[in-house]
Design a protein around this motif. Structure first.
Motif, PDB file in Angstrom:
ATOM      1  N   HIS A 172      29.006 -29.925 -37.925  1.00  0.00           N
ATOM      2  CA  HIS A 172      29.218 -28.671 -37.217  1.00  0.00           C
ATOM      3  C   HIS A 172      27.991 -28.407 -36.348  1.00  0.00           C
ATOM      4  N   SER A 173      28.120 -27.470 -35.400  1.00  0.00           N
ATOM      5  CA  SER A 173      26.964 -27.157 -34.557  1.00  0.00           C
ATOM      6  C   SER A 173      27.062 -25.732 -34.041  1.00  0.00           C
ATOM      7  N   TYR A 174      25.889 -25.205 -33.684  1.00  0.00           N
ATOM      8  CA  TYR A 174      25.797 -23.825 -33.214  1.00  0.00           C
ATOM      9  C   TYR A 174      24.907 -23.769 -31.978  1.00  0.00           C
ATOM     10  N   VAL A 217      22.716 -20.613 -30.747  1.00  0.00           N
ATOM     11  CA  VAL A 217      22.412 -19.257 -31.205  1.00  0.00           C
ATOM     12  C   VAL A 217      22.476 -18.319 -30.001  1.00  0.00           C
ATOM     13  N   ASP A 254      21.784 -13.217 -35.416  1.00  0.00           N
ATOM     14  CA  ASP A 254      22.663 -14.210 -36.061  1.00  0.00           C
ATOM     15  C   ASP A 254      21.880 -15.283 -36.827  1.00  0.00           C
ATOM     16  N   ILE A 298      23.380 -18.095 -39.511  1.00  0.00           N
ATOM     17  CA  ILE A 298      23.619 -19.454 -39.003  1.00  0.00           C
ATOM     18  C   ILE A 298      22.827 -20.481 -39.807  1.00  0.00           C
ATOM     19  N   ILE A 342      21.564 -26.942 -34.722  1.00  0.00           N
ATOM     20  CA  ILE A 342      21.361 -25.559 -34.259  1.00  0.00           C
ATOM     21  C   ILE A 342      20.602 -25.627 -32.943  1.00  0.00           C
ATOM     22  N   CYS A 362      35.027 -19.078 -31.979  1.00  0.00           N
ATOM     23  CA  CYS A 362      33.602 -19.385 -31.772  1.00  0.00           C
ATOM     24  C   CYS A 362      33.432 -20.385 -30.625  1.00  0.00           C
ATOM     25  N   ASP A 386      35.564 -25.021 -37.755  1.00  0.00           N
ATOM     26  CA  ASP A 386      36.187 -24.017 -36.888  1.00  0.00           C
ATOM     27  C   ASP A 386      37.687 -23.881 -37.108  1.00  0.00           C
TER      28      ASP A 386
END
Lengths: 565, 93
Positions: A135-137, A139, A144, A148, A166, B12, B67
């Motif tokens: 998974h990835s974000y 910011v 947050d 996160i 991240i 998201c 997700d």
């Protein structure tokens, strides 16, 4: 509320919030390399409880974090700036993804307002890494960050582990927020096996005349080694292992037939091709393990145990698929009787017939024998990290491991350059271990700069460098499958590796004669700091056996039919 | 073989492109795709794909994305496999 007793949460920068969130998630050590957009985070790092290891290339940092994650079974953390810093992490992220390694990756990013404008050192690392992260974000708000970071660790370490990225824009790292800290997220709920499937599997094992288990990397990842050994002892079913499953059983265990696959042992490949029931535990039918898939284990019914539902029937249809944590599934499979003694005897016969031989008629140093002797001289166990190539296969074939996590090898991605940074990560994760990096003259040059990391932090890693003046495995394939048309595999102008090590302040020694081996190995392990032993071997040595591409596993070549070795 | 999947996913950043990327990378070619707001939270993505690989494998691969909330694999459209000569005339109009 009485205003006089209300204390407003302190304002902190995004970088401070990030560092504190890492600490709360149990991070003690971190690997990285600073640069423009990540500078606010490096600013907050000073005085924090995190120990940062400056590697000399971001790929080194990512691969060190990978090995750290494998050994500790907790997410290894690496960090780099935006643009080239981030792209240099990519190989390490893919390596962790392919081998299901928990990792949290933090990349600097240009300020939000500049994103999408081709700003200096801007690259869409979120987009670049989409297929190789769990998974990835990106910011988008300082507030947050605690959530996160918590999620990132929960995801990286839960279920089938993997890397989580991240991406951290500079305006977020410098922005201020009064957000309150939150406790780390609870581990993901364990998935338990389906009782009916366990019953069916038990019945199939009871009925099988020639059952076999493939032990994969998932057993160590899920900390199920002891449960697996109990299962093997209780059922008596013969066991083979993938590259990442090696160490699940002691090499000399009666029921263990060795590693299967392209460079596997003849006993394992014959057992797998002749079995009538194959129970695959935490493995994924990789093509290097199966050979020609349509002819793999042709008479076998399949029981497949894995935490990842998407692995069941991905390549080989499973008669029973059990999606679960491995330990409760292994405990729940209880055949009525032990495995057929006749079949076990046949496997033991193959094991004897195909036992490794160390009397090859070579003039120089024979790498398999050296590795076997080194391994046996350390009954207390070594942690061996590997690079990729012939030496990697020789380690898998000839070294003995008490536990799969003592064998740190880039299995899925096959990353040349893994060995040295992996040794750094493994030694930092497990300081009491004797860590050996077994490398080759091609691989070592891919991350040679990490010798400086060894020196800077006084990390006691022993490097065993086999030098055949060639890209040996590619040369072997050109010899066997491209009519000896050698193309770009000659490395006979290699640098003087002893001198290179010395220039980095690492003790070194070079040998080329069999009679020098014993003393040199003793020297390597008796030095009280990092040391490199450079071993020249015959450029034409090959790895045997070999299952040619497109062939089933029992069609092993055991020598070059022309030259006889 | 054609497969139709209805994918409920988070709104998201990156959720849609992550799912679409997975579909193609795992060996399914995309015939059509629509994305709309879901009634509750998130989005619904409806895709039609073609592959020699089984649709339920793609379903399980999508389900492991963080997700993705839910994937429904619609029954395969058999009529497309029939030779053209036996198609009902009304289908051609």
């Amino acid at each position: 509320m009485n205003p006089s007793t209300h204390i407003a949460p302190a304002l902190r920068s995004g970088s401070q919030i990030l560092i504190e969130a890492l600490e709360r998630n149990g991070v003690k050590q971190i690997f990285g390399y600073p640069g423009g957009t990540i500078m606010p985070v490096y600013d907050a790092l000073v005085g924090s409880g995190l120990r940062h290891y400056l590697c000399r290339h971001e790929q080194g940092a990512a691969l060190a974090a990978d090995a750290y994650g494998r050994v500790t079974r907790k997410a290894g953390v690496c960090m780099a700036t935006s643009g080239p810093g981030a792209t240099n992490l990519v190989t390490g992220i893919a390596n962790a993804f392919m081998d299901s390694v928990p990792m949290v990756v933090i990349t600097g990013q240009v300020p939000t307002a500049l994103q999408g404008t081709d700003a200096f050192q801007e690259v869409d690392i979120f987009g670049i890494t989409l297929p190789i992260v769990k998974h990835s974000y990106i910011v988008r708000s300082v507030a947050d960050i605690p959530r996160i970071v918590n999620e990132a660790f929960q995801l990286a370490q839960g279920g089938r582990p993997g890397p989580v990225l991240i991406d951290f824009p500079k305006d977020i790292s410098t922005g201020m927020s009064a957000v309150v800290d939150i406790a780390p997220a609870a581990p993901l709920e364990a998935r338990l096996p389906d009782a009916t499937a366990l019953e069916t599997a038990s019945k199939m094992l009871s009925q099988a005349r020639r059952p076999l288990v493939i032990a994969g990397g998932g057993i160590a990842i899920s900390d199920s080694v002891e449960v697996f050994r109990q299962f093997a002892a209780r059922t008596g079913v013969p066991v083979t292992a993938t590259l990442k499953g090696l160490g699940v059983m002691p090499t000399d265990a009666a029921c263990f037939v060795g590693m299967l696959g392209m460079h596997g042992n003849g006993a394992a490949n014959h057992a797998v091709q002749n079995c009538d029931l194959l129970m695959v535990v935490g493995a994924r039918f990789d093509d290097r393990a199966t050979g020609h898939l349509a002819q793999f284990a042709p008479s076998a019914r399949i029981i497949h145990l894995d935490i990842d539902a998407a692995e069941i029937s991905k390549l080989r249809k499973a008669d029973v698929g059990i999606v679960s944590e491995l330990a409760p599934a292994l405990e729940g499979i209880r055949p009525e009787r032990k495995a057929n003694p006749g079949w076990c005897a046949q496997c033991a016969g193959w094991k004897k017939e195909f036992a490794w031989r160390y009397d090859a008629p070579v003039e120089g140093i024979y790498a398999p024998k050296l590795l076997r002797d080194m391994s046996q001289a350390h009954p207390e166990g070594l942690t061996i990290t590997c690079d990729v190539g012939q030496h990697q296969m020789w380690v898998a074939q000839h070294c003995e491991f008490d536990h799969p996590l003592d064998h740190i090898s880039s299995g899925g991605l096959g990353t040349m350059g893994y060995g040295l940074p992996a040794a750094i990560g493994a030694k930092i994760a497990k300081p009491e271990a004797t860590v050996v990096c077994v490398s080759g003259d091609g691989s070592i040059m891919m991350n040679i700069q990490e010798l400086a990391t060894l020196k800077r932090y006084g990390i006691d890693v022993k490097i065993l460098l086999f030098d055949n003046s060639a890209l040996g495995l590619v040369r072997q394939w050109q010899e066997l499958f491209f009519d000896g048309n050698y193309s770009e595999v000659d490395l006979s102008d290699n640098p003087d590796f002893s001198a290179v090590a010395s220039a980095f302040g690492i003790q070194s020694k070079s040998i080329s004669k069999p009679e020098e081996v014993s003393d040199a190995i003793e020297w390597l392990f008796n030095t009280d700091a990092a040391a490199l032993l450079h071993v020249s071997i015959d450029p034409m040595d090959n790895v045997w056996p070999l299952v040619p591409p497109g062939k089933p596993n029992h069609k092993m070549m055991r020598s070059n039919p022309v030259k006889g070795r | 073989m054609n497969h139709t999947l209805h994918i409920q996913l988070s709104s998201c950043e990156g959720a849609v492109i992550r799912a679409l990327g997975l579909i193609e990378r795992r060996g399914f070619s995309l015939n059509s795709c629509s994305v709309s707001e879901a009634d509750g939270n998130g989005r619904v993505m409806k895709v039609s794909v073609t592959s020699t690989r089984p649709g339920d494998l793609l379903k399980r691969q999508l389900e492991r994305l963080h997700d993705v909330f839910y994937v429904e694999l619609k029954p395969a459209v058999i009529s497309k496999l029939q030779p053209p000569g036996i198609r009902p005339i009304s289908r051609r109009i």
